[in-house]
Scaffold this motif. Structure first.
Motif, PDB file in Angstrom:
ATOM      1  N   ASN A 122       0.844  -1.205   0.000  1.00  0.00           N
ATOM      2  CA  ASN A 122       0.000   0.000   0.000  1.00  0.00           C
ATOM      3  C   ASN A 122       0.875   1.250   0.000  1.00  0.00           C
ATOM      4  N   VAL A 123       1.705   1.353  -1.053  1.00  0.00           N
ATOM      5  CA  VAL A 123       2.557   2.521  -1.237  1.00  0.00           C
ATOM      6  C   VAL A 123       2.490   2.928  -2.703  1.00  0.00           C
ATOM      7  N   HIS A 124       2.876   4.151  -2.969  1.00  0.00           N
ATOM      8  CA  HIS A 124       2.951   4.620  -4.354  1.00  0.00           C
ATOM      9  C   HIS A 124       4.252   5.398  -4.507  1.00  0.00           C
ATOM     10  N   THR A 125       4.889   5.230  -5.669  1.00  0.00           N
ATOM     11  CA  THR A 125       6.176   5.878  -5.910  1.00  0.00           C
ATOM     12  C   THR A 125       6.055   6.940  -6.992  1.00  0.00           C
ATOM     13  N   VAL A 126       6.602   8.124  -6.710  1.00  0.00           N
ATOM     14  CA  VAL A 126       6.725   9.182  -7.715  1.00  0.00           C
ATOM     15  C   VAL A 126       8.190   9.214  -8.132  1.00  0.00           C
ATOM     16  N   PHE A 127       8.438   8.895  -9.413  1.00  0.00           N
ATOM     17  CA  PHE A 127       9.801   8.788  -9.901  1.00  0.00           C
ATOM     18  C   PHE A 127      10.332  10.137 -10.368  1.00  0.00           C
ATOM     19  N   GLN A 128      11.639  10.188 -10.528  1.00  0.00           N
ATOM     20  CA  GLN A 128      12.314  11.418 -10.939  1.00  0.00           C
ATOM     21  C   GLN A 128      11.837  11.904 -12.303  1.00  0.00           C
ATOM     22  N   ASN A 129      11.513  10.975 -13.210  1.00  0.00           N
ATOM     23  CA  ASN A 129      11.087  11.352 -14.563  1.00  0.00           C
ATOM     24  C   ASN A 129       9.562  11.382 -14.713  1.00  0.00           C
ATOM     25  N   TYR A 130       8.848  11.326 -13.562  1.00  0.00           N
ATOM     26  CA  TYR A 130       7.383  11.424 -13.475  1.00  0.00           C
ATOM     27  C   TYR A 130       6.665  10.166 -13.957  1.00  0.00           C
ATOM     28  N   ALA A 131       7.181   9.473 -15.014  1.00  0.00           N
ATOM     29  CA  ALA A 131       6.596   8.216 -15.527  1.00  0.00           C
ATOM     30  C   ALA A 131       5.122   8.378 -15.892  1.00  0.00           C
ATOM     31  N   LEU A 132       4.771   9.517 -16.508  1.00  0.00           N
ATOM     32  CA  LEU A 132       3.400   9.709 -16.987  1.00  0.00           C
ATOM     33  C   LEU A 132       3.217   8.969 -18.309  1.00  0.00           C
ATOM     34  N   PHE A 133       1.997   8.519 -18.566  1.00  0.00           N
ATOM     35  CA  PHE A 133       1.699   7.840 -19.822  1.00  0.00           C
ATOM     36  C   PHE A 133       1.496   8.895 -20.919  1.00  0.00           C
ATOM     37  N   PRO A 134       2.368   8.919 -21.926  1.00  0.00           N
ATOM     38  CA  PRO A 134       2.300  10.001 -22.925  1.00  0.00           C
ATOM     39  C   PRO A 134       1.047   9.963 -23.799  1.00  0.00           C
ATOM     40  N   HIS A 135       0.435   8.760 -23.979  1.00  0.00           N
ATOM     41  CA  HIS A 135      -0.741   8.647 -24.850  1.00  0.00           C
ATOM     42  C   HIS A 135      -2.033   8.983 -24.126  1.00  0.00           C
ATOM     43  N   MET A 136      -1.975   9.176 -22.805  1.00  0.00           N
ATOM     44  CA  MET A 136      -3.165   9.489 -22.019  1.00  0.00           C
ATOM     45  C   MET A 136      -3.233  10.985 -21.726  1.00  0.00           C
ATOM     46  N   THR A 137      -4.435  11.473 -21.528  1.00  0.00           N
ATOM     47  CA  THR A 137      -4.604  12.855 -21.091  1.00  0.00           C
ATOM     48  C   THR A 137      -4.231  12.972 -19.614  1.00  0.00           C
ATOM     49  N   VAL A 138      -4.161  14.200 -19.145  1.00  0.00           N
ATOM     50  CA  VAL A 138      -3.879  14.439 -17.739  1.00  0.00           C
ATOM     51  C   VAL A 138      -4.917  13.749 -16.863  1.00  0.00           C
ATOM     52  N   LYS A 165      -2.272  16.445 -23.081  1.00  0.00           N
ATOM     53  CA  LYS A 165      -1.322  15.355 -22.943  1.00  0.00           C
ATOM     54  C   LYS A 165      -0.115  15.862 -22.136  1.00  0.00           C
ATOM     55  N   PRO A 166       0.603  14.974 -21.473  1.00  0.00           N
ATOM     56  CA  PRO A 166       1.763  15.411 -20.668  1.00  0.00           C
ATOM     57  C   PRO A 166       2.772  16.246 -21.451  1.00  0.00           C
ATOM     58  N   SER A 167       2.954  15.941 -22.732  1.00  0.00           N
ATOM     59  CA  SER A 167       3.933  16.681 -23.538  1.00  0.00           C
ATOM     60  C   SER A 167       3.555  18.141 -23.720  1.00  0.00           C
ATOM     61  N   GLN A 168       2.306  18.487 -23.455  1.00  0.00           N
ATOM     62  CA  GLN A 168       1.837  19.865 -23.608  1.00  0.00           C
ATOM     63  C   GLN A 168       1.967  20.669 -22.315  1.00  0.00           C
ATOM     64  N   LEU A 169       2.555  20.060 -21.290  1.00  0.00           N
ATOM     65  CA  LEU A 169       2.677  20.702 -19.986  1.00  0.00           C
ATOM     66  C   LEU A 169       4.123  21.072 -19.683  1.00  0.00           C
ATOM     67  N   SER A 170       4.289  22.051 -18.808  1.00  0.00           N
ATOM     68  CA  SER A 170       5.623  22.393 -18.314  1.00  0.00           C
ATOM     69  C   SER A 170       6.073  21.336 -17.304  1.00  0.00           C
ATOM     70  N   GLY A 171       7.353  21.415 -16.917  1.00  0.00           N
ATOM     71  CA  GLY A 171       7.876  20.465 -15.948  1.00  0.00           C
ATOM     72  C   GLY A 171       7.145  20.529 -14.620  1.00  0.00           C
ATOM     73  N   GLY A 172       6.859  21.735 -14.158  1.00  0.00           N
ATOM     74  CA  GLY A 172       6.147  21.887 -12.894  1.00  0.00           C
ATOM     75  C   GLY A 172       4.735  21.332 -12.956  1.00  0.00           C
ATOM     76  N   GLN A 173       4.070  21.528 -14.091  1.00  0.00           N
ATOM     77  CA  GLN A 173       2.717  20.995 -14.263  1.00  0.00           C
ATOM     78  C   GLN A 173       2.733  19.468 -14.325  1.00  0.00           C
ATOM     79  N   GLN A 174       3.735  18.901 -15.016  1.00  0.00           N
ATOM     80  CA  GLN A 174       3.856  17.447 -15.058  1.00  0.00           C
ATOM     81  C   GLN A 174       4.093  16.877 -13.664  1.00  0.00           C
ATOM     82  N   GLN A 175       4.869  17.580 -12.866  1.00  0.00           N
ATOM     83  CA  GLN A 175       5.114  17.120 -11.510  1.00  0.00           C
ATOM     84  C   GLN A 175       3.820  17.087 -10.711  1.00  0.00           C
TER      85      GLN A 175
END
Length: 362
Positions: free
Chosen positions: A83-99, A137-147
């Motif tokens: 019952n834990v969740h990890t936030v990685f350094q590179n965010y690991a967002l799915f690029p084909h999915m919307t926010v 999509k994540p690619s349309q966001l700034s680094g802070g927004q992706q975080q």
């Protein structure tokens, strides 16, 4: 302590094979993290902090020791069974999915009804101030927004523990400071347990309830930011955390947690670190923080030494003064009042409580 801890590592070690034999990435580490605590693993590259986090998350299995989450032994369980969740350094967002789809993903794979997912995603978008970006999509966001998206996705299922691996390192300084403050406020607001990996000492001091300072796979010291900064337990910690002056001397006398140390034949009063046994005639290192030294003040202090200014550096709100003394070169930091410091000859003052005795050998 294990029964009270939300995360407890009991003497864990992680070993990797190498051309020269086995290498300990983590050696005999024991830590306990309490519910609702912001706990940081701080160290330089190769210190073992990320490997320790990965053992908590289930991405690495220790060769020795046990991992407990919520009192349950999870040492060999895969990540999805914890019952834990990890936030990685590179965010690991799915690029084909919307926010919105990224944030909803943990609930989707848990087969939560769509009617329940939509309001939770909407609330997460609002909480992280990204309500206008749900269809992007994540690619349309700034680094802070992706975080913010990565954090929203991690927290939507309300995990027992959130693991964060250098989550702000890719952001520029201004954005990093903003997101850092938001992160701390969110953690307090939701009363969640965060375990945070960073190499940035300022970040660890600003965010943490407690810090485990790691070096060469071992924990050097665990304590609050004030304890780590003011009473370092080893030479490494005192050098790694903040800036400091270091003097080498010989112990003359030890009484009730205090010592008199001879430095260049001048007696200096100091206090002992709780974890370090000191004996008379022992060679030790003294640590004095630059901001604890005062200049030319009409006050009584335990220690004083005459000095001459070698250089002055203007650093915004403060001055950094290098003074040549009979003890050696000392650096002093004082608030800049707008005036010119024309006096070349100084008297430097500091109290015993601000002068810490540290063993010379690592």
């Amino acid at each position: 302590m294990q029964s009270q801890s939300v995360v407890y590592l009991e003497s864990v070690s992680k070993i990797y094979p190498s051309a020269k034999g086995e290498v300990y990435a983590v050696r005999d580490v024991t830590i306990d993290v309490q519910p609702g605590e912001f706990y940081s693993l701080l160290g330089s590259s190769g210190s073992g902090k990320t490997t320790t986090l990965r053992m908590i998350g289930g991405f690495e299995i220790p060769e020795y020791g046990q991992v407990y989450i919520g009192g349950e032994a999870v040492t060999t369980l895969p990540p999805y069974r914890r019952n834990v969740h990890t936030v990685f350094q590179n965010y690991a967002l799915f690029p084909h999915m919307t926010v919105a789809e990224n944030i909803a993903y943990p609930l989707t794979i848990a087969k939560v009804p769509r009617s329940e997912i939509e309001p939770q995603v909407k609330e997460s978008l609002r909480m992280f101030q990204i309500q206008d970006f749900g269809d992007r999509k994540p690619s349309q966001l700034s680094g802070g927004q992706q975080q913010r998206v990565a954090l929203a996705r991690a927290l939507i299922s309300r995990p027992k523990v959130l693991l964060l691996d250098e989550p702000l390192s890719a952001l520029d300084a201004k954005i990093r400071e903003e997101v850092r403050q938001e992160l701390r406020e969110l953690q307090r607001q939701l009363n969640l347990t965060f375990i945070y990996v960073t190499h940035d000492q300022e970040e660890a001091l600003a965010l943490s309830d407690r810090i485990a300072v790691m070096h060469k796979g071992k924990v050097e010291q665990i304590g609050t930011p004030k304890e780590i900064y003011n009473r370092p337990a080893s030479l490494f910690v005192s050098q790694f955390i903040g800036k400091a002056n270091f003097l080498t001397g010989t112990v003359q006398q030890v009484i009730d947690g205090r010592a008199i140390v001879s430095v260049n034949n001048q007696p200096i009063k100091a206090v002992l670190s709780d974890r370090i046994p000191i004996q008379p005639n022992q060679t030790v290192t003294l640590m004095i923080r630059p901001e604890r030294i005062r200049l030319n003040q009409n006050t009584i202090a335990d220690n004083q030494v005459k000095g001459t200014i070698e250089s002055i550096t203007y650093i915004g709100q403060s001055l950094q003064i290098h003074a040549k003394t009979d003890l050696g070169m000392l650096v002093v930091t004082e608030l800049y009042d707008g005036g010119d410091r024309s006096d070349q000859n100084l008297t430097l003052f500091w109290n015993a409580e601000d002068c810490i005795v540290i063993e010379t050998k690592e």
